[in-house]
Design a protein around this motif. Structure first.
Motif, short mmCIF file in Angstrom:
data_model
loop_
_atom_site.label_atom_id
_atom_site.label_comp_id
_atom_site.label_asym_id
_atom_site.label_seq_id
_atom_site.Cartn_x
_atom_site.Cartn_y
_atom_site.Cartn_z
N VAL A 51 0.83 -1.21 0.00
CA VAL A 51 0.00 0.00 0.00
C VAL A 51 0.86 1.26 0.00
CG1 VAL A 51 -1.73 1.32 1.30
CG2 VAL A 51 -1.90 -1.19 1.17
N GLY A 52 1.95 1.23 0.76
CA GLY A 52 2.75 2.44 0.91
C GLY A 52 3.70 2.70 -0.23
N GLY A 53 4.19 1.63 -0.87
CA GLY A 53 5.13 1.82 -1.97
C GLY A 53 6.37 2.58 -1.53
N ASP A 54 6.82 3.51 -2.36
CA ASP A 54 8.02 4.28 -2.08
C ASP A 54 7.82 5.30 -0.96
OD1 ASP A 54 9.33 2.92 -4.10
OD2 ASP A 54 8.91 4.47 -5.61
N ALA A 55 6.58 5.49 -0.54
CA ALA A 55 6.31 6.49 0.50
C ALA A 55 6.54 5.97 1.91
CB ALA A 55 4.88 7.01 0.37
N VAL A 56 6.88 4.67 2.04
CA VAL A 56 7.09 4.09 3.36
C VAL A 56 8.41 3.34 3.41
CG1 VAL A 56 4.61 3.88 3.81
CG2 VAL A 56 5.86 1.94 2.84
N LYS A 57 8.96 3.28 4.59
CA LYS A 57 10.13 2.45 4.88
C LYS A 57 9.72 1.52 6.01
CE LYS A 57 15.01 2.66 6.19
NZ LYS A 57 16.15 3.57 6.56
N VAL A 58 9.65 0.21 5.73
CA VAL A 58 9.01 -0.75 6.63
C VAL A 58 10.03 -1.70 7.23
CG1 VAL A 58 7.24 -2.53 6.85
CG2 VAL A 58 6.92 -0.63 5.23
N ARG A 59 9.90 -1.93 8.52
CA ARG A 59 10.67 -2.96 9.22
C ARG A 59 9.70 -3.95 9.84
NH1 ARG A 59 15.06 -2.44 14.23
NH2 ARG A 59 14.77 -4.56 15.01
N ALA A 60 9.93 -5.24 9.61
CA ALA A 60 9.14 -6.29 10.26
C ALA A 60 9.91 -6.83 11.44
CB ALA A 60 8.84 -7.41 9.26
N LEU A 61 9.25 -6.96 12.57
CA LEU A 61 9.92 -7.50 13.76
C LEU A 61 10.13 -9.01 13.66
CD1 LEU A 61 8.17 -5.63 16.71
CD2 LEU A 61 10.18 -4.95 15.40
N MET A 62 9.14 -9.71 13.11
CA MET A 62 9.16 -11.18 13.13
C MET A 62 9.47 -11.70 11.73
SD MET A 62 5.77 -11.78 15.46
CE MET A 62 5.34 -10.57 16.73
N GLY A 63 10.57 -12.37 11.60
CA GLY A 63 10.99 -12.87 10.30
C GLY A 63 10.53 -14.28 10.03
N PRO A 64 11.09 -14.94 9.01
CA PRO A 64 10.72 -16.31 8.65
C PRO A 64 10.92 -17.26 9.83
CG PRO A 64 12.08 -15.33 6.94
CD PRO A 64 12.11 -14.37 8.10
#
Length: 327
Positions: A51-64
């Motif tokens: 949804v955010g595309g280039d307008a967001v920088k996302v970090r996920a806490l829980m990985g694979p």
């Protein structure tokens, strides 16, 4: 984690929140920079990126391979969340160990429990708590479409000037989810009716079974923190033998010990059961892979289940079908 350590973490939050966020002239720079966002699960992080595309920088806490039912925030998580513009967590008691932290953080930062915005009449009840719901809403693309809309709302509230961009990105992703639904309906309908039994390590596939017409049997309950007792394993072994079920499934974020106990128990009664494949239940695949996206995760699950239970499937699932492979 002891209560002492937890309280120390909360004190760290308070100290970090008190840090200055920038001097004079920083406001316009932050407005032009991408929205910094922390999401608890990989699935929510993927939704935010779509949804955010280039307008967001996302970090996920829980990985694979990470189990969200048992996850506790680390100090680096606390630092990331207290410095983020927006924190998205799932809710519906999925991150039960972290709820107190999120409620405390929400007094100082923008924190959204995305799944709490879903219509409750679309949710399954929780098998352990009368006042709670099954949190595994990502298992059906139909419900996940509602989650995409909730993520869009959260991003729009955070950056109203980007509303049109978020709306366009969300619409494109929702169209992709419609393709995923069509693929799932088609491929899973090919599984013979007598084979439509999905046996997994825990009860994460209830929404999947409801939407695609499968009986779902988990060794553990909705939470991996529930007990996998010998009585439950014995009941499922008898069911496998009685109904001649030939395939069971392991999960990427749950130990395969209980599933292998089922296989051994059935073998002791003269019935052969094999592992039909590894499914992504509470976490997606590795970062940078197709299975590390929401669509890839569900495509993998649908294709693996269908193939193991008797359907003919494209060699590369939906991605193969769309590119013409195996047609």
């Amino acid at each position: 984690m002891t209560r002492t350590v937890f309280l120390a973490g909360l004190m760290a939050v308070a100290a970090l929140i008190a840090l200055p966020m920038g001097g004079a002239g920083s406001t316009s720079a932050r407005a032009e920079a991408p929205l910094t966002l922390v999401a608890t699960t990989g699935m929510i992080a993927d939704a935010a990126r779509q949804v955010g595309g280039d307008a967001v920088k996302v970090r996920a806490l829980m990985g694979p391979g990470v189990d969200p039912h048992a996850y506790r925030q680390t100090r680096s998580d606390i630092v990331a969340m207290t410095r983020a513009d927006l924190v998205l967590w799932h809710g519906l008691y999925l991150e039960a160990q972290m709820e107190e932290f999120f409620h405390d953080l929400a007094r100082k930062r923008t924190v959204v429990a995305v799944a709490e915005g879903l219509s409750k009449d679309k949710l399954r009840g929780h098998d352990d708590y009368a006042d709670k719901f099954d949190p595994h809403v990502w298992m059906t693309p139909e419900l996940w479409k509602d989650m995409i809309e909730e993520v869009q709302k959260a991003l729009t509230d955070a950056r109203p000037d980007q509303a049109e961009v978020f709306a366009a990105n969300a619409a494109a992703h929702l169209a992709e989810l419609d393709q995923l639904i069509a693929y799932g309906n088609g491929i899973l309908a090919k599984v013979p009716a007598e084979n439509r039994v999905l046996v997994t390590a825990h009860d994460a596939f209830g929404y999947f079974g409801r939407d695609f017409g499968f009986e779902v049997l988990g060794i553990q309950g909705i939470s991996t923190q529930s007990e996998a007792g010998l009585n439950r394993i014995g009941e499922l072994v008898d069911l496998l033998v009685e109904r001649q079920i030939s395939a069971v499934f392991v999960e990427s974020s749950v130990s395969d010990r209980s599933i292998r106990a089922l296989i051994e128990g059935a073998a002791a009664q003269g019935h052969e059961v094999r592992i039909g494949g590894e499914l992504f239940s509470d976490a997606m695949g590795a970062d940078g892979t197709y299975e590390g996206t929401y669509v890839g995760m569900l495509d993998h699950n649908m294709t693996t289940i269908a193939a193991a239970l008797g359907a003919e499937v494209p060699p590369k699932g939906m991605s193969g079908r769309l590119s013409g492979v195996g047609l």
